[in-house]
Write a protein that holds these residues in place. Structure first.
Motif, PDB file in Angstrom:
ATOM      1  N   ASP A  32     -80.202  10.495  57.132  1.00 24.25           N
ATOM      2  CA  ASP A  32     -81.144  10.294  56.032  1.00 24.25           C
ATOM      3  C   ASP A  32     -81.831  11.612  55.682  1.00 24.25           C
ATOM      4  OD1 ASP A  32     -82.515   8.427  54.213  1.00 24.25           O
ATOM      5  OD2 ASP A  32     -84.301   8.992  55.364  1.00 24.25           O
ATOM      6  N   ILE A  33     -82.210  12.389  56.708  1.00 30.12           N
ATOM      7  CA  ILE A  33     -82.807  13.715  56.484  1.00 30.12           C
ATOM      8  C   ILE A  33     -81.802  14.623  55.788  1.00 30.12           C
ATOM      9  CG2 ILE A  33     -83.689  15.793  57.630  1.00 30.12           C
ATOM     10  CD1 ILE A  33     -84.771  13.931  59.853  1.00 30.12           C
ATOM     11  N   ILE A  34     -80.540  14.535  56.185  1.00 31.35           N
ATOM     12  CA  ILE A  34     -79.486  15.366  55.579  1.00 31.35           C
ATOM     13  C   ILE A  34     -79.313  15.023  54.108  1.00 31.35           C
ATOM     14  CG2 ILE A  34     -76.993  15.801  55.569  1.00 31.35           C
ATOM     15  CD1 ILE A  34     -77.150  15.440  58.684  1.00 31.35           C
ATOM     16  N   ARG A  35     -79.278  13.725  53.791  1.00 32.38           N
ATOM     17  CA  ARG A  35     -79.127  13.314  52.379  1.00 32.38           C
ATOM     18  C   ARG A  35     -80.287  13.830  51.534  1.00 32.38           C
ATOM     19  NH1 ARG A  35     -76.865   8.702  54.792  1.00 32.38           N
ATOM     20  NH2 ARG A  35     -78.921   7.755  55.065  1.00 32.38           N
ATOM     21  N   HIS A  36     -81.495  13.709  52.063  1.00 33.85           N
ATOM     22  CA  HIS A  36     -82.679  14.179  51.332  1.00 33.85           C
ATOM     23  C   HIS A  36     -82.659  15.705  51.220  1.00 33.85           C
ATOM     24  CE1 HIS A  36     -86.698  14.136  49.758  1.00 33.85           C
ATOM     25  NE2 HIS A  36     -87.199  14.815  50.778  1.00 33.85           N
ATOM     26  N   GLY A  37     -82.213  16.363  52.260  1.00 38.71           N
ATOM     27  CA  GLY A  37     -82.191  17.826  52.273  1.00 38.71           C
ATOM     28  C   GLY A  37     -81.216  18.428  51.285  1.00 38.71           C
ATOM     29  N   LYS A  38     -80.121  17.728  51.012  1.00 33.37           N
ATOM     30  CA  LYS A  38     -79.115  18.263  50.073  1.00 33.37           C
ATOM     31  C   LYS A  38     -79.719  18.506  48.689  1.00 33.37           C
ATOM     32  CE  LYS A  38     -74.889  16.662  52.295  1.00 33.37           C
ATOM     33  NZ  LYS A  38     -73.741  15.755  52.249  1.00 33.37           N
ATOM     34  N   TYR A  39     -80.659  17.658  48.309  1.00 33.36           N
ATOM     35  CA  TYR A  39     -81.340  17.851  47.024  1.00 33.36           C
ATOM     36  C   TYR A  39     -82.087  19.180  47.026  1.00 33.36           C
ATOM     37  CZ  TYR A  39     -85.100  17.495  43.596  1.00 33.36           C
ATOM     38  OH  TYR A  39     -85.988  17.765  42.583  1.00 33.36           O
ATOM     39  N   ASN A  99     -83.032  24.976  45.847  1.00 33.99           N
ATOM     40  CA  ASN A  99     -83.128  26.343  46.342  1.00 33.99           C
ATOM     41  C   ASN A  99     -82.078  27.239  45.672  1.00 33.99           C
ATOM     42  OD1 ASN A  99     -82.034  28.265  48.951  1.00 33.99           O
ATOM     43  ND2 ASN A  99     -84.169  28.383  48.364  1.00 33.99           N
ATOM     44  N   LEU A 100     -80.858  26.727  45.542  1.00 36.74           N
ATOM     45  CA  LEU A 100     -79.787  27.507  44.919  1.00 36.74           C
ATOM     46  C   LEU A 100     -80.050  27.735  43.432  1.00 36.74           C
ATOM     47  CD1 LEU A 100     -76.623  25.908  46.587  1.00 36.74           C
ATOM     48  CD2 LEU A 100     -77.488  28.224  46.938  1.00 36.74           C
ATOM     49  N   ASP A 101     -80.538  26.689  42.748  1.00 40.00           N
ATOM     50  CA  ASP A 101     -80.728  26.767  41.291  1.00 40.00           C
ATOM     51  C   ASP A 101     -81.993  27.527  40.888  1.00 40.00           C
ATOM     52  OD1 ASP A 101     -78.416  25.326  41.059  1.00 40.00           O
ATOM     53  OD2 ASP A 101     -79.393  23.410  40.583  1.00 40.00           O
ATOM     54  N   PHE A 102     -83.064  27.355  41.664  1.00 46.54           N
ATOM     55  CA  PHE A 102     -84.352  27.899  41.237  1.00 46.54           C
ATOM     56  C   PHE A 102     -85.002  28.836  42.264  1.00 46.54           C
ATOM     57  CE2 PHE A 102     -83.864  23.612  39.399  1.00 46.54           C
ATOM     58  CZ  PHE A 102     -83.792  23.957  38.054  1.00 46.54           C
ATOM     59  N   GLY A 103     -84.376  28.997  43.430  1.00 43.46           N
ATOM     60  CA  GLY A 103     -84.931  29.877  44.455  1.00 43.46           C
ATOM     61  C   GLY A 103     -86.181  29.336  45.113  1.00 43.46           C
ATOM     62  N   ILE A 104     -86.409  28.019  45.026  1.00 43.61           N
ATOM     63  CA  ILE A 104     -87.605  27.403  45.611  1.00 43.61           C
ATOM     64  C   ILE A 104     -87.307  27.005  47.054  1.00 43.61           C
ATOM     65  CG2 ILE A 104     -89.207  25.465  45.486  1.00 43.61           C
ATOM     66  CD1 ILE A 104     -88.683  25.397  42.461  1.00 43.61           C
ATOM     67  N   GLU A 105     -88.110  27.551  47.974  1.00 41.89           N
ATOM     68  CA  GLU A 105     -87.964  27.199  49.390  1.00 41.89           C
ATOM     69  C   GLU A 105     -88.814  25.958  49.682  1.00 41.89           C
ATOM     70  OE1 GLU A 105     -86.302  28.292  52.010  1.00 41.89           O
ATOM     71  OE2 GLU A 105     -85.295  30.047  51.152  1.00 41.89           O
ATOM     72  N   SER A 106     -88.283  25.065  50.487  1.00 42.84           N
ATOM     73  CA  SER A 106     -89.033  23.871  50.873  1.00 42.84           C
ATOM     74  C   SER A 106     -89.028  23.743  52.393  1.00 42.84           C
ATOM     75  CB  SER A 106     -88.393  22.622  50.254  1.00 42.84           C
ATOM     76  OG  SER A 106     -88.920  21.445  50.850  1.00 42.84           O
TER      77      SER A 106
END
Length: 398
Positions: A193-200, A205-212
């Motif tokens: 479940d964490i992996i599925r949420h993390g893929k978003y 991160n790839l599209d906008f360079g936003i780190e979470s």
């Protein structure tokens, strides 16, 4: 309401002021020490916590001897207890640790420690929930390990959006704790479940360079899920291909996983068909990536394994002595300064000697070459090579 201006900063929050004074006292500011004492001695009815925090900061002064104050554990404890009674969260946690560990003259009392951790958490310090959970997870303070209670506190952290809490719950499910029996399937469900949420967030991160903060937990969940599929413990059916899928996601940021994937293919782990050529593919990538970045996995280690694969025809690979010689020759030319590589130049030279002594596939035996390599290895202090030279000398070959 307590207010104070030092010419640069105006405070309307006594708690912030007490904390700032505490930092100055740590740097030896005696004026700040006197102001801190004044705050500790006076209660602001509009901001009662300002006095509590000042008492806590003053306790730290006596614990540590800041600002040339003579250390006095007795005075420090008296101030710390006062601060905790006034609901200072830091004081409650500090005092709880003394009860938990039986230190500073306190008898170990796990229940008192637990109550203080909960008190700190209820006053806004989320670390209190974590420390309470750890008491039951690890059986600290004389309390029995209890996975159900530990999960209860981790769930409070999860409700507060603590990113690590779900990982902690999954780890308890994976390992079991007290009467809580291990449940690998539930752990895997949480990780995935964490992996599925993390893929978003990976895409963000790839599209906008936003780190979470989610990304770190995503990577940890990938590692843990991969391990569960490889080990197949606590009711999880081994599945090396799923492990490879998750490890492949980690390869982008952590080259060590290239080695792990190579090992799965080479050893045929968790139902994966042994495939030496796939192992070679990942090991070669380790060497190539080390040319432009530093991976935890040493390129020297990868070369050693590659030489072994080609020499011994591992994983269905057709034996190729020349490939083995190629990688061992590279190892023999490597810098000897690293202490953690598994094959140093002196060992590589010895291995080259054994190949030419015995022959390997299309590499024909050549005793003179073998002796040359043994002698070079012996000069570099390799014990096996020294003994080999002695043996060949006894036989009259050298």
């Amino acid at each position: 309401m307590i207010t104070y201006s030092d010419g640069k900063t105006t405070y309307s929050d006594g708690d912030s002021l007490s904390g700032d004074l505490g930092k100055k006292v740590r740097c030896g500011d005696k004026d700040a020490l006197q102001k801190l004492k004044d705050f500790a001695a006076n209660r602001d009815p509009e901001q009662p916590h300002s006095q509590a925090r000042a008492l806590y900061e003053l306790a730290e002064v006596y614990f540590n001897g800041f600002c040339e104050v003579e250390r006095s554990p007795q005075e420090a404890l008296k101030l710390l207890i006062q601060a905790a009674e006034l609901d200072d969260d830091l004081a409650s946690i500090r005092l709880a640790k003394f009860y938990r560990d039986g230190k500073q003259g306190f008898k170990q009392e796990g229940q008192k420690a637990l109550n203080l951790f909960i008190k700190a958490a209820e006053h806004g310090n989320n670390n209190g929930w974590r420390l309470a959970a750890e008491m039951f997870r690890e059986g600290k303070g004389g309390l029995k390990a209890d996975g159900y209670r530990a999960i209860e506190f981790y769930e409070k952290l999860d409700a507060l959006d603590d990113k690590q809490a779900l990982i902690n719950i999954a780890e308890i499910c994976e390992e079991g704790c007290g009467k809580f029996k291990a449940d690998g399937l539930r752990a895997l469900e949480i990780y995935e479940d964490i992996i599925r949420h993390g893929k978003y967030w990976v895409k963000v991160n790839l599209d906008f360079g936003i780190e979470s903060p989610v990304l770190q937990n995503y990577k940890e969940a990938l590692r843990n899920a991969a391990r569960l599929y490889l080990e197949g413990k606590a009711g999880v059916v081994p599945n090396g291909y799923k492990a490879i899928e998750y490890l492949t996601e980690l390869v982008k940021d952590d080259g060590e996983n290239l080695r792990r994937i190579a090992d799965i293919y080479l050893e045929g782990k968790a139902g994966v068909e042994p495939d030496g050529y796939k192992g070679i593919e990942y090991l070669t990538e380790i060497i190539e990536r080390n040319e432009t970045e530093t991976l935890f996995t040493s390129p020297s280690d990868a070369m050693k394994i590659l030489a072994d694969i080609w020499r011994n025809a591992k994983g269905g690979v057709t034996q190729d002595g020349y490939k083995a010689v190629e990688y061992l020759t590279l190892l023999a030319e490597e810098d000897d300064s690293s202490n953690w590589v598994s094959c140093k130049p002196n060992q590589a030279l010895y291995e080259l000697g054994t190949i030419y002594e015995d022959g390997c596939g299309s590499v024909a035996p050549d005793m003179q070459k073998a002796i040359d390599f043994y002698q070079k290895s012996a000069k570099l202090g390799y014990g096996f090579a020294k003994r080999k030279i002695k043996e060949l000398t006894r036989l009259g070959i050298v």
